[in-house]
Write an enzyme that holds these catalytic residues in place. Sequence first.
Site, PDB file in Angstrom:
ATOM      1  N   HIS A  37       0.830  -1.213   0.000  1.00 58.35           N
ATOM      2  CA  HIS A  37       0.000   0.000   0.000  1.00 58.35           C
ATOM      3  C   HIS A  37       0.866   1.266   0.000  1.00 58.35           C
ATOM      4  O   HIS A  37       0.556   2.252  -0.663  1.00 58.35           O
ATOM      5  CB  HIS A  37      -0.890   0.051   1.248  1.00 58.35           C
ATOM      6  CG  HIS A  37      -1.899  -1.035   1.335  1.00 58.35           C
ATOM      7  ND1 HIS A  37      -1.815  -2.056   2.239  1.00 58.35           N
ATOM      8  CD2 HIS A  37      -3.037  -1.253   0.631  1.00 58.35           C
ATOM      9  CE1 HIS A  37      -2.845  -2.863   2.112  1.00 58.35           C
ATOM     10  NE2 HIS A  37      -3.615  -2.400   1.130  1.00 58.35           N
ATOM     11  N   SER A 185       0.038  -8.919   1.128  1.00 56.02           N
ATOM     12  CA  SER A 185      -1.419  -8.837   1.173  1.00 56.02           C
ATOM     13  C   SER A 185      -1.828  -8.717   2.632  1.00 56.02           C
ATOM     14  O   SER A 185      -1.197  -9.318   3.508  1.00 56.02           O
ATOM     15  CB  SER A 185      -2.026 -10.123   0.590  1.00 56.02           C
ATOM     16  OG  SER A 185      -3.393 -10.217   0.945  1.00 56.02           O
TER      17      SER A 185
END
Length: 280
Positions: A37, A185
């Site tokens: 991210h 993830s």
Amino acid sequence: MDTARTVVALRARIRSWRAAGDRIALVPTMGALHQGHLSLVDIGRRRAHRVIASIFVNPKQFGANEDLDRYPRQEAADAELLRKAGCDLLFLPPAEAVYPRGYATTVSVAGLDRPMEGATRPGHFDGVATVVTKLLLMAFPDVAIFGEKDWQQLAIIRRLAADLNIPAEIVGAPIIREADGLAMSSRNAYLSPQHRAIAGALFRTLQATAATLSSGASVPDTLSAARAALQSAGFAVDYLLLADEQTLAPMDRALPGGRLFAAARLGSTRLLDNLPVLPA
Ligand code: PAF
């Protein structure tokens, strides 16, 4: 870094940036942030003057038996990571700001939502397409950035932005991997230590399979050998296929634009990965 919890507050901030002539990037997330991210925020900073990250665990993209309730939530830690990464504004709407009483509209991207994830997660991509459309319309960014790990999601978002004349440029960001190759993830947090120890085998198998396919080997034979290798390493393979990276149509030989896509489970954790297959 400020936080906006309503669309009115989000737009007020955006208005002041627009008045100063700033370009704006949006990084939509569901929180539980990791380096992947933060790499999206970094791309946003390089492409725009201001970066907004949203955190919204979107109930519409979780199926009835999926992990909505146990999806990791760590808002304070996420806000700190975003601040350090140079994010300018966190958009953190409550569910009723996104789906107020009487909410009735669904965005559905026909076709691209059928294979792979769509085959086992009915309604998932309608939920994704709906919330991403809303976020793009709430913020009207110049650029919006999504990770390539969820390649099918990215293809669907590109399609909806083009189809609905949403002017944001949709940018795909390369997968960020752990040292053993495991694609980062938020759901990796569910892996037991035993499963975490073997999870990197998914990427290594995909790499070897992509190399074999690039050398011109038979697609069905190579894929079934790879499936067997993953199964004997302890994975339950949901799918492993070669497909066109734009249309997602399966390919029976390696052609330009081919990409290997996999979803495999370790216990109840589903891992996704993909990588390009370069024809010889
Ligand atoms: O990839 C995700 O985290 C989500 O699917 C997204 C794009 C933020 C929509 O909820």
